[in-house]
Motif scaffolding. Sequence first.
Motif, PDB file in Angstrom:
ATOM      1  N   LEU B  12      -2.359-115.698 -65.840  1.00  0.00           N
ATOM      2  CA  LEU B  12      -3.724-115.672 -66.356  1.00  0.00           C
ATOM      3  C   LEU B  12      -4.092-116.986 -67.052  1.00  0.00           C
ATOM      4  N   PRO B  13      -3.224-117.516 -67.935  1.00  0.00           N
ATOM      5  CA  PRO B  13      -3.593-118.818 -68.564  1.00  0.00           C
ATOM      6  C   PRO B  13      -3.804-119.911 -67.524  1.00  0.00           C
ATOM      7  N   ALA B  14      -2.979-119.897 -66.486  1.00  0.00           N
ATOM      8  CA  ALA B  14      -3.133-120.936 -65.454  1.00  0.00           C
ATOM      9  C   ALA B  14      -4.466-120.762 -64.732  1.00  0.00           C
ATOM     10  N   ALA B  15      -4.834-119.519 -64.481  1.00  0.00           N
ATOM     11  CA  ALA B  15      -6.111-119.261 -63.798  1.00  0.00           C
ATOM     12  C   ALA B  15      -7.282-119.720 -64.656  1.00  0.00           C
ATOM     13  N   LEU B  16      -7.209-119.395 -65.925  1.00  0.00           N
ATOM     14  CA  LEU B  16      -8.311-119.782 -66.824  1.00  0.00           C
ATOM     15  C   LEU B  16      -8.386-121.298 -66.964  1.00  0.00           C
ATOM     16  N   THR B  51     -24.490-120.806 -49.012  1.00  0.00           N
ATOM     17  CA  THR B  51     -25.202-120.271 -50.172  1.00  0.00           C
ATOM     18  C   THR B  51     -24.407-120.521 -51.444  1.00  0.00           C
ATOM     19  N   MET B  52     -23.103-120.442 -51.361  1.00  0.00           N
ATOM     20  CA  MET B  52     -22.254-120.840 -52.485  1.00  0.00           C
ATOM     21  C   MET B  52     -21.456-122.062 -52.061  1.00  0.00           C
ATOM     22  N   GLN B  53     -21.341-123.002 -52.985  1.00  0.00           N
ATOM     23  CA  GLN B  53     -20.682-124.271 -52.660  1.00  0.00           C
ATOM     24  C   GLN B  53     -19.667-124.647 -53.733  1.00  0.00           C
ATOM     25  N   PRO B  54     -18.708-123.786 -54.031  1.00  0.00           N
ATOM     26  CA  PRO B  54     -17.740-124.136 -55.078  1.00  0.00           C
ATOM     27  C   PRO B  54     -16.876-125.324 -54.663  1.00  0.00           C
ATOM     28  N   ALA B  55     -16.516-126.145 -55.628  1.00  0.00           N
ATOM     29  CA  ALA B  55     -15.613-127.264 -55.351  1.00  0.00           C
ATOM     30  C   ALA B  55     -14.168-126.807 -55.407  1.00  0.00           C
ATOM     31  N   THR B  56     -13.940-125.756 -56.210  1.00  0.00           N
ATOM     32  CA  THR B  56     -12.583-125.250 -56.377  1.00  0.00           C
ATOM     33  C   THR B  56     -12.585-123.736 -56.300  1.00  0.00           C
ATOM     34  N   LEU B  57     -11.630-123.194 -55.563  1.00  0.00           N
ATOM     35  CA  LEU B  57     -11.397-121.758 -55.586  1.00  0.00           C
ATOM     36  C   LEU B  57     -10.071-121.514 -56.290  1.00  0.00           C
ATOM     37  N   VAL B  58     -10.092-120.639 -57.273  1.00  0.00           N
ATOM     38  CA  VAL B  58      -8.871-120.307 -57.995  1.00  0.00           C
ATOM     39  C   VAL B  58      -8.394-118.944 -57.506  1.00  0.00           C
ATOM     40  N   ASP B  59      -7.292-118.974 -56.770  1.00  0.00           N
ATOM     41  CA  ASP B  59      -6.743-117.747 -56.187  1.00  0.00           C
ATOM     42  C   ASP B  59      -6.006-116.972 -57.269  1.00  0.00           C
ATOM     43  N   ILE B  60      -6.499-115.769 -57.558  1.00  0.00           N
ATOM     44  CA  ILE B  60      -5.916-114.987 -58.648  1.00  0.00           C
ATOM     45  C   ILE B  60      -5.065-113.823 -58.152  1.00  0.00           C
ATOM     46  N   ASN B  61      -4.748-113.803 -56.875  1.00  0.00           N
ATOM     47  CA  ASN B  61      -4.016-112.650 -56.350  1.00  0.00           C
ATOM     48  C   ASN B  61      -2.640-112.473 -56.993  1.00  0.00           C
ATOM     49  N   ALA B  62      -2.041-113.586 -57.459  1.00  0.00           N
ATOM     50  CA  ALA B  62      -0.723-113.469 -58.092  1.00  0.00           C
ATOM     51  C   ALA B  62      -0.791-112.734 -59.430  1.00  0.00           C
ATOM     52  N   LEU B  63      -1.992-112.545 -59.943  1.00  0.00           N
ATOM     53  CA  LEU B  63      -2.134-111.849 -61.227  1.00  0.00           C
ATOM     54  C   LEU B  63      -2.073-110.326 -61.069  1.00  0.00           C
ATOM     55  N   LEU B 221     -13.051-114.390 -66.642  1.00  0.00           N
ATOM     56  CA  LEU B 221     -12.513-113.565 -65.562  1.00  0.00           C
ATOM     57  C   LEU B 221     -12.452-112.101 -65.991  1.00  0.00           C
ATOM     58  N   ILE B 222     -12.901-111.212 -65.122  1.00  0.00           N
ATOM     59  CA  ILE B 222     -12.715-109.778 -65.375  1.00  0.00           C
ATOM     60  C   ILE B 222     -11.243-109.443 -65.136  1.00  0.00           C
ATOM     61  N   THR B 223     -10.615-108.821 -66.129  1.00  0.00           N
ATOM     62  CA  THR B 223      -9.196-108.474 -65.984  1.00  0.00           C
ATOM     63  C   THR B 223      -8.996-106.978 -65.764  1.00  0.00           C
ATOM     64  N   GLY B 224      -9.980-106.171 -66.172  1.00  0.00           N
ATOM     65  CA  GLY B 224      -9.802-104.734 -65.951  1.00  0.00           C
ATOM     66  C   GLY B 224     -10.979-103.935 -66.454  1.00  0.00           C
ATOM     67  N   PHE B 225     -10.859-102.617 -66.245  1.00  0.00           N
ATOM     68  CA  PHE B 225     -11.906-101.679 -66.673  1.00  0.00           C
ATOM     69  C   PHE B 225     -11.250-100.509 -67.384  1.00  0.00           C
ATOM     70  N   ARG B 226     -11.990 -99.918 -68.316  1.00  0.00           N
ATOM     71  CA  ARG B 226     -11.581 -98.620 -68.862  1.00  0.00           C
ATOM     72  C   ARG B 226     -12.753 -97.662 -68.690  1.00  0.00           C
ATOM     73  N   VAL B 227     -12.450 -96.544 -68.060  1.00  0.00           N
ATOM     74  CA  VAL B 227     -13.463 -95.501 -67.908  1.00  0.00           C
ATOM     75  C   VAL B 227     -13.110 -94.402 -68.900  1.00  0.00           C
ATOM     76  N   PRO B 228     -13.936 -94.164 -69.920  1.00  0.00           N
ATOM     77  CA  PRO B 228     -13.578 -93.168 -70.926  1.00  0.00           C
ATOM     78  C   PRO B 228     -13.460 -91.781 -70.302  1.00  0.00           C
TER      79      PRO B 228
END
Lengths: 781, 339
Positions: B12-16, B51-63, B221-228
Amino acid sequence: MSDITEPQIMPQGAPPSAAKPAMGAATSRVDGRLKVTGAARYASDLYGGANPAHAYLATSTIARGRITRLNEADARKVPGVLDILTFRNVGDRIKPGKIFSQKGYMGSSIAPLASDRIQHGGQIVAMVVAETFEAAREAAHRLQIEYAAETPSATFDSPGLESISAEASSREGEQPGEEKPKVGDAAAALAAAPVTIDQRYETPIQHHNPIELFTTACAWTDGKLTVWEPSQNMYGFQNGLAEQLGMAAADIRVISPYVGGGFGSRGSLTQRTALVALAAQRLRRPVRLETTRDQGFTIATYRAETRHRVRLGAGTDGKLQALIHEGWEVSSRPDNYKVGGTDATTRLYACPNVDSEVTIVHADRNTPGFMRSPPEVPYMFALESAMDELAVALKMDPIELRRVNDTMHEPIKGLPYTSRTLMPCFDAAAKAFGWSGRDAQPGSMRDGEWMVGWGCATSLYPTNMGPATARVVLTPQGTVKVQTAGHEIGTGITTVLALMAVSGLGVDIAKVTVEVGDSALPPAPVAGGSNSTASIATVVAQACEQIRGRIAGAAVAAENGPFHGMDPAGLVLVDGTLRASSGASEPLEAAMSRTAGGAIEAYAENIPHGVPEGALKKLYLGQGTLMGGAKLKDRMQFAFGAQFVEVRVNARTREIRVPRLVGAYAAGRIVNPKAAKSQLMGGQIWGVSAALHEATEIDRRAARYTNNDLAEYLIPVNADVQEVTTILLPEQDTQVNELGIKGIGELGNVGLNAAVANAVFHATGVRVRELPIRLEKLLEA
Amino acid sequence: MRPFNLDHAATLPAALAAARPVAGARVPPTAAPAQFIAGGTQMLDLMKLDTMQPATLVDINALSAAHGRIEAKSDGLHLGALVRMSEAEAHPDILRDYPVIAQTLQMAASPQIRNMASLGGNVLQRTRCCYFRDPGWAQCNKREPGSGCAALDGVNRKHAVLGVSDQCIAAYSGDFAQALVALGAEVQTAGPNGVRTIAFEKLHTASDNPHTETVLAPGELITGFRVPSGPWTRRSAYVKIRDRESYAYGLATAAVALDIQGGVVREARIGLGAVSYRPWRSHEAEAALRGKPLTEDTANATARAAFAGAKPRQDNAYLIDLGRRTLARALLQASRLEA
């Protein structure tokens, strides 16, 4: 799914014939394994030689006006960019061509890079060529293009439209001899009729969306051009391209071994092909173009929107006394493309007073073109919806209404149908469907929260044929090669032709190789108008017959052989032997040893009934002449079917689902019932699509399409298709052609849109006259 | 598509760090030069369209090891942002205790897409409005602030009637978010300014500033959700009305959850999809139903309350009627469930 041979109903008066069974043996596709394993190579798989450059199109964001600025600087800076074709460097390098239906080869006469002029939305404005597809695409996005836009006319009711009657366009020599069917005094008969219907109907814009995109690869070698492109018209593409590039057709070869969906979209040449050829010539390197799904909506043809007014007058007995069908069709500004479905709708039922009129409406759009059953899908929707409305007005069962108006002679000139099995189709399908359990009252049938509706309609399709040629080679080992420039667009023509060799030469199907999809092969007509099986199977059978005749001739002449002195016509090739009815038999190899000893090659050319003089010569020039349907001077050639549909409409939220389809079809001799059933079933499903799902939306201000992808341009998914029953009725037609074959390629989807609309009316009491039927049209009910 | 850098973040720190915004840059998160990518089912689509033109994509699948779990706890359902849609739709705890969540996922997209798409990415899916997706249209306030809205008088059969403005009428067409908004979920994020928790209902912003779609900061970055958890989650359902049976965006959808005691609705939770600019919780409708028995009449009255503020355009007026019917159907369907 019911068995294809159930139920067995023979049309009245058709003589039984043992020699030509109406139903062939159900045969798996010879290329089935290649296709399902991914081993089949399509034109898009063939890269056009080693080290091709890659092309990407830029298309216009306006529909009418001029390019005022075209700055390539940013695009040129993208690493790997090799060339950019625009109106500045193309201009008159590519010669203009006429559209297919005006005796040309093109889908549209609009030449995109001929000038700075923009004539439709999504027109090609540049083609970028680069070392990679990615670089070409990026550079295309970096082109800076500015326009002087003019207000376009998008569609019906837009300001600035122009129109011409199809009759007038025909007088100007633009249409191939079409007429305006008319007999009696329809207006007077309508006024006098006790029961009348006068309604207007609409069908939407549709796009073919074949899964294989509109790709092209071109390579030049020693001044000769090879083109790999999905095509339904090998010789047409070859000759049309020769005309555009100003070169000899003999120096162009078009290759298209398998086609990933045609549906009419590959029958005429698009403007992209010559551009790729030009790019390859400029670079002295093969060039491969890949286009996107959304570009396919604007660089190729489509089914244009239509409007109809249908007036019917009938007696209280249901017999038609007057029928007037008027149609309006959108085309581009320069081209009078017309589908002209009144040819069929004015001749389907017995009616003494008929009139018709078709008007072409010119808008700022690309030229439309052929899409599966081009005239019948929109025009039969109108007629068969109106017939259902008439049945309701008469309080008559819709099948009985068709029955009292059934006829063996078309009403305009009194020409006889070569065969017509319409009512047996209705009866067979009605029985399989359980139609007798229908309560005719709209809204009367209910299953829980679902309103249930049952509807039916007539299907028909002209039996067309064109001149065709084929070469067949038989070796003494019993292997056969069949060569013809036909098209395997997924319809199974390869298997059908193999079956002709099997029946003509008595070999096992595993020993037959069929080669199609190459302009170097003997010419065959466009894969359109459902003519391929009738046209090409006939000529392949003739080539096989030549071979059999040579073997038989040598056999009866041989004094020491078992067939000496027999009538050669009585000898048949079967199971790898030459046989006489007396029982005399000899292996094929021995029989062939009496000819020159090697392989026997036969080249056949067939000119079908009613085709004008010179048609065969024109075939070699890529201009096939299809004849049949209502175009013949002496008879009517049509295949018929009956479409039955069950719809369910949610009583609260009104979504429409189709749990059940039953269709029965009679189309002469069915060479391969397995593939035929599959193709008709696909047609039925497409009919659901045409009724409920498919429509290209257009922004009326900009004359540009808005749902140009497969997420928004809907077709049915598996969940939308539940029970589909396809019944093939045996039909023997001794007149249409030697083999008694009618085409079935476009029969399955005709009328089904009307059957769905009729079923929706039965479920809800709401008559929807504009397709597609979307749930909001039922919310008020 | 433009060339871009692909950065595989192991933590996560690397992604951020990889997505850390340039200091002082004032862009909404969707326009930030660095974008996170998980399933990529939409990002790549929009990049191909330019429509989107990002210069960098940060792959977060390892998280996914840290942020890819489904856990049902006493305080509710915890969903990691990297849970795939297909995992959540078939999870036994979700199927039993939060059926509306499972149903929103089962009815979304296709199985192939759901196998790829992450829950975090799913709630950030962007509108299907053609005038937004295709840069060939000059007018789109969402894409080009101040350029106008071509959809107002264009093809707008599937555009929103709730939460719209004269700046934008694009519909939010996601399904899962309707369950989250109805059930009062919260979103956990991590970003350049640390971690925070946001009410899901506050995640997406209003249509008066369509260029900005969420309250997320660039690089957050969204890391998760809690549904009460709550007495209403089991008696819950999703109804999605669409032009075809599967693999289609909704025309009108309703996510509902009911707490019915003694024949009276104690609590109703209502989310309305496809008809709204953003994931839409209808507090008006919930209030209209609270304390009443659920009948055909109260369901219809609730539905009328839900669409009282609807603003239709040329082609989408039917959505008010359809939206009401859809909600009434969902309420009656849920009321018949066991609690």
